[in-house]
Write a protein that holds these residues in place. Structure first.
Motif, PDB file in Angstrom:
ATOM      1  N   UNK A   1      35.451  33.192  29.270  1.00 51.72           N
ATOM      2  CA  UNK A   1      36.462  33.789  29.371  1.00 51.72           C
ATOM      3  C   UNK A   1      36.175  35.413  29.164  1.00 51.72           C
ATOM      4  N   UNK A   2      36.002  35.906  28.186  1.00 49.22           N
ATOM      5  CA  UNK A   2      36.058  37.309  27.963  1.00 49.22           C
ATOM      6  C   UNK A   2      34.731  38.093  28.279  1.00 49.22           C
ATOM      7  N   UNK A   3      33.767  37.170  29.438  1.00 47.86           N
ATOM      8  CA  UNK A   3      32.781  38.132  29.851  1.00 47.86           C
ATOM      9  C   UNK A   3      33.674  39.012  31.409  1.00 47.86           C
ATOM     10  N   UNK A   4      34.862  37.311  31.711  1.00 42.64           N
ATOM     11  CA  UNK A   4      35.228  37.350  32.673  1.00 42.64           C
ATOM     12  C   UNK A   4      36.297  38.494  32.883  1.00 42.64           C
ATOM     13  N   UNK A   5      37.209  39.140  31.636  1.00 38.74           N
ATOM     14  CA  UNK A   5      38.022  39.659  31.029  1.00 38.74           C
ATOM     15  C   UNK A   5      37.059  41.309  31.376  1.00 38.74           C
ATOM     16  N   UNK A   6      36.302  41.199  30.786  1.00 32.00           N
ATOM     17  CA  UNK A   6      35.181  43.001  30.592  1.00 32.00           C
ATOM     18  C   UNK A   6      34.882  42.917  32.257  1.00 32.00           C
ATOM     19  N   UNK A   7      34.889  41.951  32.628  1.00 27.79           N
ATOM     20  CA  UNK A   7      34.575  42.320  34.163  1.00 27.79           C
ATOM     21  C   UNK A   7      35.917  43.100  35.090  1.00 27.79           C
ATOM     22  N   UNK A   8      36.618  42.260  34.787  1.00 28.97           N
ATOM     23  CA  UNK A   8      37.990  42.811  35.436  1.00 28.97           C
ATOM     24  C   UNK A   8      38.613  44.228  35.176  1.00 28.97           C
ATOM     25  N   UNK A   9      37.955  44.250  33.863  1.00 30.72           N
ATOM     26  CA  UNK A   9      38.462  45.235  33.652  1.00 30.72           C
ATOM     27  C   UNK A   9      37.417  47.226  33.767  1.00 30.72           C
ATOM     28  N   UNK A  10      36.685  46.362  34.067  1.00 29.02           N
ATOM     29  CA  UNK A  10      35.342  47.355  35.271  1.00 29.02           C
ATOM     30  C   UNK A  10      35.563  47.716  36.354  1.00 29.02           C
ATOM     31  N   UNK A  11      36.456  46.680  36.503  1.00 27.19           N
ATOM     32  CA  UNK A  11      36.701  46.781  38.599  1.00 27.19           C
ATOM     33  C   UNK A  11      37.483  48.047  38.938  1.00 27.19           C
ATOM     34  N   UNK A  12      37.583  49.125  39.727  1.00 23.88           N
ATOM     35  CA  UNK A  12      38.275  49.595  40.048  1.00 23.88           C
ATOM     36  C   UNK A  12      40.288  49.161  39.768  1.00 23.88           C
ATOM     37  N   UNK A  13      39.797  48.824  40.682  1.00 23.98           N
ATOM     38  CA  UNK A  13      41.580  48.832  41.229  1.00 23.98           C
ATOM     39  C   UNK A  13      42.558  47.189  40.729  1.00 23.98           C
ATOM     40  N   UNK A  14      41.086  46.620  39.389  1.00 24.58           N
ATOM     41  CA  UNK A  14      41.806  45.580  38.590  1.00 24.58           C
ATOM     42  C   UNK A  14      44.129  45.564  38.156  1.00 24.58           C
ATOM     43  N   UNK A  15      43.343  46.671  37.659  1.00 25.95           N
ATOM     44  CA  UNK A  15      44.471  46.532  36.940  1.00 25.95           C
ATOM     45  C   UNK A  15      45.687  47.117  37.297  1.00 25.95           C
ATOM     46  N   UNK A  16      45.175  48.028  38.609  1.00 21.00           N
ATOM     47  CA  UNK A  16      46.710  48.945  39.187  1.00 21.00           C
ATOM     48  C   UNK A  16      46.771  47.891  40.245  1.00 21.00           C
ATOM     49  N   UNK A  17      47.909  47.829  41.164  1.00 17.92           N
ATOM     50  CA  UNK A  17      48.588  47.173  41.834  1.00 17.92           C
ATOM     51  C   UNK A  17      47.405  46.964  43.087  1.00 17.92           C
ATOM     52  N   UNK A  18      47.386  45.821  43.995  1.00 15.75           N
ATOM     53  CA  UNK A  18      45.779  45.369  44.347  1.00 15.75           C
ATOM     54  C   UNK A  18      46.497  46.293  45.304  1.00 15.75           C
ATOM     55  N   UNK A  19      45.707  46.551  46.481  1.00 19.61           N
ATOM     56  CA  UNK A  19      46.178  47.254  47.706  1.00 19.61           C
ATOM     57  C   UNK A  19      46.352  46.379  48.989  1.00 19.61           C
ATOM     58  N   UNK A  20      47.052  47.794  49.653  1.00 19.87           N
ATOM     59  CA  UNK A  20      47.410  46.134  51.047  1.00 19.87           C
ATOM     60  C   UNK A  20      46.392  45.265  51.646  1.00 19.87           C
ATOM     61  N   UNK A  21      46.355  44.679  52.313  1.00 21.49           N
ATOM     62  CA  UNK A  21      45.412  43.635  52.748  1.00 21.49           C
ATOM     63  C   UNK A  21      44.404  44.421  53.519  1.00 21.49           C
ATOM     64  N   UNK A  22      42.911  44.674  52.876  1.00 20.31           N
ATOM     65  CA  UNK A  22      42.161  45.450  54.220  1.00 20.31           C
ATOM     66  C   UNK A  22      42.470  44.401  55.497  1.00 20.31           C
ATOM     67  N   UNK A  23      42.176  45.574  56.311  1.00 17.30           N
ATOM     68  CA  UNK A  23      41.482  44.736  57.808  1.00 17.30           C
ATOM     69  C   UNK A  23      40.506  44.763  58.089  1.00 17.30           C
ATOM     70  N   UNK A  24      39.450  45.602  57.326  1.00 19.58           N
ATOM     71  CA  UNK A  24      37.802  44.986  57.072  1.00 19.58           C
ATOM     72  C   UNK A  24      37.686  44.132  56.601  1.00 19.58           C
ATOM     73  N   UNK A  25      36.929  42.609  57.163  1.00 24.92           N
ATOM     74  CA  UNK A  25      36.594  41.793  56.060  1.00 24.92           C
ATOM     75  C   UNK A  25      35.760  42.195  55.155  1.00 24.92           C
TER      76      UNK A  25
END
Lengths: 213, 213, 213, 213
Positions: free
Chosen positions: D182-206
């Motif tokens: 669980x801790x590893x996962x949280x660190x991963x999310x913390x490293x991820x740019x948009x993870x703490x900001x509200x998610x962007x509108x659904x990307x059209x490009x898969x």
DNA sequence: CATGAATGAGAGTTCATTCAT
DNA sequence: GATGAATGAACTCTCATTCAT
């Protein structure tokens, strides 16, 4: 001590093979006859094929001895040629399973059991068994090269007659294998220069050996 | 229709046996090559051994045909004798698996596969394949009984040379099987009364047949 | 004297295992390499599993030494943490059979080979190999409890990357195991409070030992 | 019908393997549990290794399904990433024998059971099970190449923690595997740019697929 | 301490054959 | 006639382990 027990296994293998034939002479059967469990066989032989390699080795030893014994019991020249050739023939006529052994070796054996070294050794014994015939033919004045041809043909003829006899096919022709081979021998002697004339004084130079060079 | 399918199985068996040898040519393998499932084979043959019996029958048919074809292509007398004998020899030299087939029958087969009737039929074909040699020997003035002896010896010699060749043992002697057999043939002709003299006028009485009476 | 011979057996076992893998490194093979007969092995070890237990003990000794040597060769703080962690990782990367050894112990071993005493000793060595990392993390200002967490995670990550690498699964992702582990290390250091600031004066109180209390 | 019975064998194999482990789950044992004789197994699988190949295939199918089901049950972004990653981890935490299965395949299997085709198929399933994590990371604004790195590291970490947990080594550190992961996962999310900001509108490009190209 | 011999259990695999459908 | 499933017996071979000497 170890040799004694290895021999015990070999004896069991021979009896199994002679009674049951190749197909039924399994490792289990051999072990049982030797009073062992199957796994114990592998203390003495690396594989089933190796057992049969050793069995054939023994067989060829007996063959060589039979031929040499008969050859020494006769005077040199045509009589000794006869004796040697007949000893070869009679050995397989009287012990048809030994013939099977030889056939099996060269038909079904896997490389593991018939290593090049063993093959070499077996070939050497086979040549040794025919050496007396070669020697006698040369002693009768036949050039070495021609003597080798004749020995090869003699070997082939013996094998052919034995196979016919062993498979029972000779009965088709109402012929007796002994007479058949005997007649071939007589024809061979008739073809040999000094055979009907008195043998020359014992050559000082020994006859060329049958060999693969 | 049923015969066609039986033949299909037989063809599959032959191809399996020729490619894989006796040990690996299982009923499964044969069935697969024939486009059948294993059980179906037993609609056509009572056992695996029976398949090989039939296979040997076919083989002998081809042998008989090969010999007769060669014999007819030559003039009577020594040339035709040569042709017939060599055709016999060459057939097995060129198709060593047919030789295996013959050996297998008399070594490994259970009684079930080699019924007395089949045995009879197979023997008949074998004799038939050697009949041209018998005929020619008699045509060359050899008494029937002696001709039979010679044919038997010829057969034996051929088998012996073939076995030596097939098992590779002939290499030990640095001899060529073709020459070996050729020389035997020449010696046979040399032993035959009228062979070097012009052939006598065609005998009105046909040569005695090779038979088991 | 007895120890010398026991070591001889152990050396033979290691060489057999490293060359042939677990499946093929039989007692027979080990005995042969040690110049003994199979029975003799049981004078030194109670079972095959015990041999592997001892082997793993040795392996962990080498691991501990490798880690300590690297740690001492560097200055305290982040560099020494890197050195220790990488020494651990590199040991198994360069000696994958040692990794197998560790896995085998916990998968296939019977209770007899992994006695509680041995288990205890092996665990102690494992903890010892990770102690330098613990020490350094605490030296960098991380509380002992958190440092223990991080060491555990570091251990897990190393094992995970090694397993992926050893089984070849990492290729699926087109990643290099070295870089993968290196990145993890860098993230760990980034998480550590004093890692980028100059190290504080050497604490008088030694770091809490990694232990099971 | 045939598939049903193949499945029967597979079920027997799974139960044998789960209860007895790899070493003791012999063909005989599997056959007995399936109500068959040993030979019958070979109607369904070419070898013991092939049985285990199929078993692993099934295992990976279950894994893929478990991950996808969890991923779909959550909203996109960090929550769904968590769900997918935890589903992967929990699957093996709750079914440790499936972990063994995977290890066995890549350590001891002979080529016959793990054909290149099967290997390919198994790899594809493994990648598929991690695809949701890749997709979510990219959805959080992480470049595809970096996302692949992180997925690989995540996979490695999960495997590492699972192995520690499965072998009981984690107890040494008095840590809980769940928290560790669980801790590893949280660190991963913390490293991820948009993870703490509200998610962007659904990307059209898969999102780019995890693949070996 | 070490040997050498042997055990016993078991491994995976093959195959001719049978038989209900 | 043909299938497909299954049997049952056999096969060679391996191996950890034991024990009298």
């Amino acid at each position: 001590m170890a040799d004694t027990r290895r021999q015990l296994v070999l004896d069991a293998a021979r009896s199994a093979f002679f009674e049951l034939g190749m197909e039924k002479a399994s490792i289990r059967e051999i072990a049982q006859r030797a009073g062992y469990t199957p796994g114990a066989i592998y203390s003495y032989f690396a594989s089933k094929e190796a057992v049969y390699g050793a069995l054939l080795g023994e067989s060829l030893d007996r063959l060589v001895e039979a031929v040499q014994q008969q050859a020494q019991a006769h005077t040199p020249g045509a009589p000794r040629l006869h004796a040697a050739a007949r000893a070869f023939f009679d050995f397989y006529r009287d012990n048809p399973r030994d013939l099977d052994l030889g056939f099996y070796l060269f038909q079904g054996m896997k490389p593991r059991g018939l290593t090049p070294e063993l093959n070499e050794a077996l070939n050497a014994r086979l040549l040794e068994s025919l050496q007396p015939c070669q020697t006698e033919l040369e002693g009768l004045g036949m050039p070495a090269a021609q003597a080798l041809q004749e020995v090869t043909a003699l070997f082939a003829h013996a094998v052919g007659v034995l196979v016919l006899s062993h498979t029972g096919r000779i009965r088709l022709f109402r012929q007796a294998s002994d007479e058949l081979f005997q007649r071939y021998l007589e024809q061979l002697v008739a073809r040999t220069p000094a055979a009907s004339t008195p043998p020359p004084p014992q050559s000082a130079k020994p006859a060329a050996k049958v060999s693969r060079k």
